[in-house]
Write an enzyme that holds these catalytic residues in place. Structure first.
Site, PDB file in Angstrom:
ATOM      1  N   GLU A  48       0.829  -1.209   0.000  1.00  0.00           N
ATOM      2  CA  GLU A  48       0.000   0.000   0.000  1.00  0.00           C
ATOM      3  C   GLU A  48       0.864   1.260   0.000  1.00  0.00           C
ATOM      4  OE1 GLU A  48      -3.243   0.383  -0.392  1.00  0.00           O
ATOM      5  OE2 GLU A  48      -3.659  -1.753  -0.430  1.00  0.00           O
ATOM      6  N   ASN A  52       1.132   3.965  -3.113  1.00  0.00           N
ATOM      7  CA  ASN A  52       0.885   5.405  -2.957  1.00  0.00           C
ATOM      8  C   ASN A  52       1.988   6.228  -3.615  1.00  0.00           C
ATOM      9  OD1 ASN A  52      -1.569   5.286  -1.660  1.00  0.00           O
ATOM     10  ND2 ASN A  52      -0.709   5.448   0.396  1.00  0.00           N
ATOM     11  N   ARG A 106      -9.585   5.059  -7.578  1.00  0.00           N
ATOM     12  CA  ARG A 106      -8.829   4.735  -6.377  1.00  0.00           C
ATOM     13  C   ARG A 106      -9.808   4.676  -5.212  1.00  0.00           C
ATOM     14  NH1 ARG A 106      -4.685   2.680  -8.620  1.00  0.00           N
ATOM     15  NH2 ARG A 106      -3.937   2.402  -6.514  1.00  0.00           N
TER      16      ARG A 106
END
Length: 153
Positions: A48, A52, A106
């Site tokens: 994650e 990002n 997203r």
């Protein structure tokens, strides 16, 4: 804090490098004997954080992502950093479902996911741009010192 071992990875912010990053960090953490569930938690959190960087930090070009991991006898400390455009409001970015890329569908759950899998999460703006995500996870197994041999070069 005294670490028994540390590593640093640097790579381009290509999506293909996300799986490399999470696998490398998980493999490094294995030396302090985590459970399978703890390894999965670390892999998910690193995935994650790196995603990002890939999606948000460098919107017009690939940049560098750096991961640092420090291990104590029972805890993994992980930092994921970029020198991209930064996050204008870190508190807002941590809110569930907040996204700056709705057109890319997203979900806005990255930091929420990290927070649910790790024991601590700190999101820092870097002076002059960039973002640093600091996280830690206490691991249940603990270091097996008798099976570890350290040699000098």
């Amino acid at each position: 804090m005294k670490y028994i071992n540390e590593m640093t990875l640097r790579f381009k912010s290509y999506s293909a490098n996300e799986s490399f990053a999470r696998s490398a960090v998980a493999a490094f953490c294995v030396q302090i004997n985590p459970t399978l569930d703890e390894v999965i938690d670390i892999k998910t959190a690193v995935s994650e954080a790196v995603t990002n960087c890939v999606v948000h930090a460098y919107p017009t070009h690939a940049g560098m992502v750096e991961i640092w991991v420090g291990l104590t006898e029972d805890t993994a400390y992980i930092t994921v950093s970029d020198s991209g455009i930064g996050i204008s409001n870190p508190a807002r970015a941590r809110e569930p479902f907040f996204t700056t890329k709705p057109e890319q569908e997203r979900s806005g759950m990255g930091f929420t996911v990290i927070e649910s899998f790790m024991d601590s999460l700190e999101l820092l703006k870097t002076t002059g741009g960039g973002t640093t995500v600091k996280m830690s996870k206490k691991l249940g197994g603990g270091l097996n010192c008798q099976s570890m041999t350290i040699q000098s070069a």
